[in-house]
Design a protein around this motif. Sequence first.
Motif, PDB file in Angstrom:
ATOM      1  N   TRP A  11      -5.212  63.379 -12.769  1.00  0.00           N
ATOM      2  CA  TRP A  11      -5.628  63.790 -11.440  1.00  0.00           C
ATOM      3  C   TRP A  11      -4.538  64.635 -10.787  1.00  0.00           C
ATOM      4  O   TRP A  11      -3.367  64.550 -11.127  1.00  0.00           O
ATOM      5  CB  TRP A  11      -5.986  62.584 -10.591  1.00  0.00           C
ATOM      6  CG  TRP A  11      -4.834  61.792 -10.052  1.00  0.00           C
ATOM      7  CD1 TRP A  11      -3.769  61.307 -10.747  1.00  0.00           C
ATOM      8  CD2 TRP A  11      -4.628  61.389  -8.705  1.00  0.00           C
ATOM      9  NE1 TRP A  11      -2.924  60.629  -9.927  1.00  0.00           N
ATOM     10  CE2 TRP A  11      -3.427  60.666  -8.664  1.00  0.00           C
ATOM     11  CE3 TRP A  11      -5.352  61.561  -7.540  1.00  0.00           C
ATOM     12  CZ2 TRP A  11      -2.928  60.126  -7.485  1.00  0.00           C
ATOM     13  CZ3 TRP A  11      -4.848  61.008  -6.363  1.00  0.00           C
ATOM     14  CH2 TRP A  11      -3.660  60.310  -6.355  1.00  0.00           C
ATOM     15  N   LEU A  12      -4.933  65.484  -9.862  1.00  0.00           N
ATOM     16  CA  LEU A  12      -4.004  66.278  -9.072  1.00  0.00           C
ATOM     17  C   LEU A  12      -3.926  65.672  -7.687  1.00  0.00           C
ATOM     18  O   LEU A  12      -4.931  65.291  -7.106  1.00  0.00           O
ATOM     19  CB  LEU A  12      -4.489  67.724  -8.955  1.00  0.00           C
ATOM     20  CG  LEU A  12      -4.579  68.497 -10.258  1.00  0.00           C
ATOM     21  CD1 LEU A  12      -5.188  69.877  -9.996  1.00  0.00           C
ATOM     22  CD2 LEU A  12      -3.218  68.639 -10.898  1.00  0.00           C
ATOM     23  N   LYS A  13      -2.744  65.596  -7.167  1.00  0.00           N
ATOM     24  CA  LYS A  13      -2.539  64.973  -5.868  1.00  0.00           C
ATOM     25  C   LYS A  13      -2.087  66.042  -4.863  1.00  0.00           C
ATOM     26  O   LYS A  13      -1.166  66.796  -5.129  1.00  0.00           O
ATOM     27  CB  LYS A  13      -1.473  63.888  -5.995  1.00  0.00           C
ATOM     28  CG  LYS A  13      -1.174  63.153  -4.727  1.00  0.00           C
ATOM     29  CD  LYS A  13      -0.128  62.077  -5.000  1.00  0.00           C
ATOM     30  CE  LYS A  13       0.254  61.328  -3.768  1.00  0.00           C
ATOM     31  NZ  LYS A  13       1.274  60.312  -4.051  1.00  0.00           N
ATOM     32  N   PHE A  14      -2.783  66.097  -3.727  1.00  0.00           N
ATOM     33  CA  PHE A  14      -2.443  67.003  -2.641  1.00  0.00           C
ATOM     34  C   PHE A  14      -2.381  66.221  -1.355  1.00  0.00           C
ATOM     35  O   PHE A  14      -3.142  65.279  -1.157  1.00  0.00           O
ATOM     36  CB  PHE A  14      -3.498  68.109  -2.473  1.00  0.00           C
ATOM     37  CG  PHE A  14      -3.546  69.075  -3.608  1.00  0.00           C
ATOM     38  CD1 PHE A  14      -2.766  70.217  -3.581  1.00  0.00           C
ATOM     39  CD2 PHE A  14      -4.368  68.851  -4.690  1.00  0.00           C
ATOM     40  CE1 PHE A  14      -2.805  71.113  -4.622  1.00  0.00           C
ATOM     41  CE2 PHE A  14      -4.422  69.745  -5.742  1.00  0.00           C
ATOM     42  CZ  PHE A  14      -3.634  70.882  -5.710  1.00  0.00           C
ATOM     43  N   LYS A  15      -1.499  66.613  -0.485  1.00  0.00           N
ATOM     44  CA  LYS A  15      -1.477  66.070   0.867  1.00  0.00           C
ATOM     45  C   LYS A  15      -1.934  67.184   1.794  1.00  0.00           C
ATOM     46  O   LYS A  15      -1.510  68.327   1.661  1.00  0.00           O
ATOM     47  CB  LYS A  15      -0.070  65.621   1.261  1.00  0.00           C
ATOM     48  CG  LYS A  15       0.393  64.394   0.542  1.00  0.00           C
ATOM     49  CD  LYS A  15       1.741  63.950   1.064  1.00  0.00           C
ATOM     50  CE  LYS A  15       2.175  62.691   0.351  1.00  0.00           C
ATOM     51  NZ  LYS A  15       3.471  62.207   0.853  1.00  0.00           N
ATOM     52  N   VAL A  16      -2.800  66.844   2.724  1.00  0.00           N
ATOM     53  CA  VAL A  16      -3.304  67.810   3.692  1.00  0.00           C
ATOM     54  C   VAL A  16      -2.831  67.367   5.068  1.00  0.00           C
ATOM     55  O   VAL A  16      -3.040  66.231   5.471  1.00  0.00           O
ATOM     56  CB  VAL A  16      -4.852  67.890   3.652  1.00  0.00           C
ATOM     57  CG1 VAL A  16      -5.348  68.884   4.683  1.00  0.00           C
ATOM     58  CG2 VAL A  16      -5.324  68.239   2.255  1.00  0.00           C
ATOM     59  N   HIS A  17      -2.173  68.268   5.759  1.00  0.00           N
ATOM     60  CA  HIS A  17      -1.691  67.993   7.110  1.00  0.00           C
ATOM     61  C   HIS A  17      -2.534  68.814   8.076  1.00  0.00           C
ATOM     62  O   HIS A  17      -2.544  70.042   8.008  1.00  0.00           O
ATOM     63  CB  HIS A  17      -0.216  68.375   7.241  1.00  0.00           C
ATOM     64  CG  HIS A  17       0.665  67.713   6.229  1.00  0.00           C
ATOM     65  ND1 HIS A  17       1.136  66.436   6.376  1.00  0.00           N
ATOM     66  CD2 HIS A  17       1.118  68.147   5.025  1.00  0.00           C
ATOM     67  CE1 HIS A  17       1.861  66.113   5.333  1.00  0.00           C
ATOM     68  NE2 HIS A  17       1.873  67.133   4.487  1.00  0.00           N
ATOM     69  N   LEU A  18      -3.249  68.146   8.949  1.00  0.00           N
ATOM     70  CA  LEU A  18      -4.112  68.836   9.910  1.00  0.00           C
ATOM     71  C   LEU A  18      -3.481  68.802  11.298  1.00  0.00           C
ATOM     72  O   LEU A  18      -3.077  67.750  11.781  1.00  0.00           O
ATOM     73  CB  LEU A  18      -5.482  68.154   9.966  1.00  0.00           C
ATOM     74  CG  LEU A  18      -6.256  68.087   8.656  1.00  0.00           C
ATOM     75  CD1 LEU A  18      -7.519  67.262   8.842  1.00  0.00           C
ATOM     76  CD2 LEU A  18      -6.602  69.479   8.180  1.00  0.00           C
TER      77      LEU A  18
END
Length: 70
Positions: A52-59
Amino acid sequence: KTCHIYHVDLYRLEGSEDLNSTGFWDLFDNEDVIIFIEWADRLPEEQLPFNWLKFKVHLRPGLVEWEKGT
């Protein structure tokens, strides 16, 4: 090629039994899926598929930042 997108919110996750009863693991049976997991820190990382690929999204208002995880 068709791809399915799923969103999973683990905020109310109380244990791995919750994942088993909802069909969460079935989502990973298909290669042509993108799964966005909100509150993924509630799931032990060793339980996720190795590829799996892990991303963090900051809104923030007017700004979306992406950060690739390790």
